[in-house]
Design a protein around this motif. Structure first.
Motif, PDB file in Angstrom:
ATOM      1  N   SER A 159      -3.534   6.374   3.285  1.00  0.00           N
ATOM      2  CA  SER A 159      -3.363   4.986   2.850  1.00  0.00           C
ATOM      3  C   SER A 159      -4.300   4.122   3.682  1.00  0.00           C
ATOM      4  O   SER A 159      -5.137   4.638   4.422  1.00  0.00           O
ATOM      5  N   GLY A 160      -4.122   2.809   3.577  1.00  0.00           N
ATOM      6  CA  GLY A 160      -4.927   1.904   4.398  1.00  0.00           C
ATOM      7  C   GLY A 160      -4.070   1.297   5.496  1.00  0.00           C
ATOM      8  O   GLY A 160      -3.123   1.922   5.969  1.00  0.00           O
ATOM      9  N   LYS A 179       8.776  -4.990  10.960  1.00  0.00           N
ATOM     10  CA  LYS A 179       9.132  -4.039   9.905  1.00  0.00           C
ATOM     11  C   LYS A 179      10.507  -3.393  10.134  1.00  0.00           C
ATOM     12  O   LYS A 179      10.920  -2.537   9.359  1.00  0.00           O
ATOM     13  N   ARG A 194      -7.726  -0.622  -2.796  1.00  0.00           N
ATOM     14  CA  ARG A 194      -7.966  -1.963  -3.331  1.00  0.00           C
ATOM     15  C   ARG A 194      -9.237  -1.896  -4.184  1.00  0.00           C
ATOM     16  O   ARG A 194     -10.212  -1.249  -3.774  1.00  0.00           O
ATOM     17  N   ARG A 234      -5.516  -3.424  -7.476  1.00  0.00           N
ATOM     18  CA  ARG A 234      -5.366  -2.180  -6.712  1.00  0.00           C
ATOM     19  C   ARG A 234      -5.096  -1.014  -7.647  1.00  0.00           C
ATOM     20  O   ARG A 234      -4.611  -1.207  -8.760  1.00  0.00           O
ATOM     21  N   HIS A 267       6.986  -2.247   0.837  1.00  0.00           N
ATOM     22  CA  HIS A 267       6.045  -1.582  -0.078  1.00  0.00           C
ATOM     23  C   HIS A 267       5.396  -0.382   0.591  1.00  0.00           C
ATOM     24  O   HIS A 267       5.208  -0.357   1.816  1.00  0.00           O
ATOM     25  N   LYS A 278       0.303  -8.997  -2.147  1.00  0.00           N
ATOM     26  CA  LYS A 278      -0.511  -9.024  -0.921  1.00  0.00           C
ATOM     27  C   LYS A 278      -1.971  -8.938  -1.366  1.00  0.00           C
ATOM     28  O   LYS A 278      -2.299  -8.108  -2.220  1.00  0.00           O
ATOM     29  N   GLY A 297       1.793   4.107   4.846  1.00  0.00           N
ATOM     30  CA  GLY A 297       2.274   3.067   5.746  1.00  0.00           C
ATOM     31  C   GLY A 297       3.394   2.346   4.994  1.00  0.00           C
ATOM     32  O   GLY A 297       3.743   2.713   3.869  1.00  0.00           O
ATOM     33  N   MET A 298       3.956   1.315   5.589  1.00  0.00           N
ATOM     34  CA  MET A 298       4.946   0.508   4.877  1.00  0.00           C
ATOM     35  C   MET A 298       4.799  -0.952   5.299  1.00  0.00           C
ATOM     36  O   MET A 298       4.652  -1.246   6.493  1.00  0.00           O
ATOM     37  N   GLY A 299       4.817  -1.860   4.340  1.00  0.00           N
ATOM     38  CA  GLY A 299       4.753  -3.287   4.649  1.00  0.00           C
ATOM     39  C   GLY A 299       6.127  -3.806   5.046  1.00  0.00           C
ATOM     40  O   GLY A 299       7.151  -3.135   4.819  1.00  0.00           O
ATOM     41  N   ALA A 315       2.102   2.580  -0.305  1.00  0.00           N
ATOM     42  CA  ALA A 315       0.894   2.643  -1.139  1.00  0.00           C
ATOM     43  C   ALA A 315       0.705   1.234  -1.726  1.00  0.00           C
ATOM     44  O   ALA A 315       0.824   0.250  -1.006  1.00  0.00           O
ATOM     45  N   SER A 316       0.467   1.088  -3.049  1.00  0.00           N
ATOM     46  CA  SER A 316       0.488  -0.265  -3.632  1.00  0.00           C
ATOM     47  C   SER A 316       1.646  -0.363  -4.626  1.00  0.00           C
ATOM     48  O   SER A 316       1.524  -0.903  -5.721  1.00  0.00           O
ATOM     49  N   SER A 356      -2.510  -0.280   8.979  1.00  0.00           N
ATOM     50  CA  SER A 356      -2.417   0.118  10.387  1.00  0.00           C
ATOM     51  C   SER A 356      -2.450   1.628  10.580  1.00  0.00           C
ATOM     52  O   SER A 356      -2.736   2.127  11.672  1.00  0.00           O
ATOM     53  N   LEU A 357      -2.146   2.372   9.527  1.00  0.00           N
ATOM     54  CA  LEU A 357      -2.129   3.840   9.615  1.00  0.00           C
ATOM     55  C   LEU A 357      -3.430   4.415  10.195  1.00  0.00           C
ATOM     56  O   LEU A 357      -3.396   5.316  11.038  1.00  0.00           O
ATOM     57  N   ASP A 415      -3.514   4.872  -2.157  1.00  0.00           N
ATOM     58  CA  ASP A 415      -3.778   3.597  -2.838  1.00  0.00           C
ATOM     59  C   ASP A 415      -5.107   3.045  -2.358  1.00  0.00           C
ATOM     60  O   ASP A 415      -5.593   3.388  -1.282  1.00  0.00           O
TER      61      ASP A 415
END
Ligand SMILES: O=C1O[C@H](COP(=O)(O)O)[C@@H](O)[C@H](O)[C@H]1O
Length: 266
Positions: free
Chosen positions: A49-50, A217, A82, A194, A163, A189, A157-159, A165-166, A52-53, A80
């Motif tokens: 993923s994108g 989080k 963008r 995406r 969320h 976001k 990751g997780m928002g 992925a997207s 902070s990971l 995911d």
């Protein structure tokens, strides 16, 4: 590690004292999965993923992993992405290229990024077609209970909204059952356009790892893992439930600070 245990139905929890400790454990975990997969299948199909990971995967670029991991056997995908140019600051590809892929000897043709010159819908269709070709050759394994790809590892990751992925809360793509890769044009976001793996694909993987850090989080981690009642069952992170694969959560102490410790065993 500050704490490690198994939640009764939400997989393995690995809670770390700080980000440095988490990064060390994550690199070791990924290296072990890579070794096992290369031994069993000759390749390692990993979707990243994108966010902070990527920074938290940084220790893979250092000794011993930069030398001991069989990088030539890695096939890299994105859970995911963008829909922006690969040179754009918002591109998950650029983030991974700058922070990881340019620092280890991966084979450029094994890096499976999206077509960034077309619409989000076309990019999702192209990416699914591409994954299908690699499933045909078994570079990506196939699920034995559905026709879905079975990635050796999907890293999420997780928002703070839960969320992954997207796949955003309350978005209709959470109900997508047929497509492997879908698109959105209204991401809450930025940026809005995406593409994303769908839940059936994520839940067909052999291993899914969700990496979450930081106090902002902690509430979403609690809602994604603890027994919190029916209201939270549709939180995207809670819908990550590999059918036959293994789920592991890599958390720092702050992200884990609202977890109900009584629900997991050492
Ligand atoms: O937008 C995204 O956000 C999530 C979470 O990012 P983080 O920076 O809060 O860790 C990320 O996993 C996803 O790939 C990305 O597109």
């Amino acid at each position: 590690m500050a704490h490690s245990g198994v939640h009764k139905d939400r997989g393995e929890l690995r809670i770390h004292e700080n980000l440095d400790e988490l990064g060390t454990d994550l690199a070791e975990y990924i290296a072990e999965l890579s070794e096992a997969s290369v031994k069993e299948r000759g390749v390692f199909a990993i979707a990243i993923s994108g966010g902070s990971l990527i920074g938290l995967m940084g220790k893979l670029c250092e000794a011993p992993y930069n030398k001991t991991v069989d990088w030539a056997k890695w096939y890299i995908f994105w859970a995911d992405e963008r829909v922006v140019a690969k040179t754009h600051a918002d591109s998950n590809y650029k983030l991974a290229k700058d922070g990881l892929l340019s620092k280890v000897p991966v084979v450029p043709s094994h890096v499976n990024s999206i077509n960034d010159t077309v619409s989000a819908e076309e990019a999702a269709n192209d990416y699914e077609f591409h994954v299908r070709q690699l499933v045909k050759t078994r570079t990506v394994n196939v699920s034995d209970i559905s026709d879905c790809p079975k990635f050796d590892l999907i890293l999420l990751g997780m928002g703070s909204d839960g969320h992954v992925a997207s796949l955003f809360p309350n978005h209709p793509v959470l109900d997508e059952k047929d497509e492997w890769v879908t698109f959105i044009t209204d991401s809450p976001k930025s940026p809005p356009e995406r593409i994303t793996f769908t839940l059936p694909v994520i839940n067909s993987a052999s291993n899914v790892v969700v990496v979450v850090t930081g106090e902002s989080k902690a509430e979403a981690v609690h809602l994604a893992i603890d027994d919190v009642g029916a209201d939270c069952l549709s939180l995207p992170a809670r819908l990550i439930q590999p059918t036959k694969g293994k789920l592991a959560w890599f958390l720092d102490k702050l992200a884990a600070s609202k977890l109900d410790g009584s629900q997991f065993s050492e």
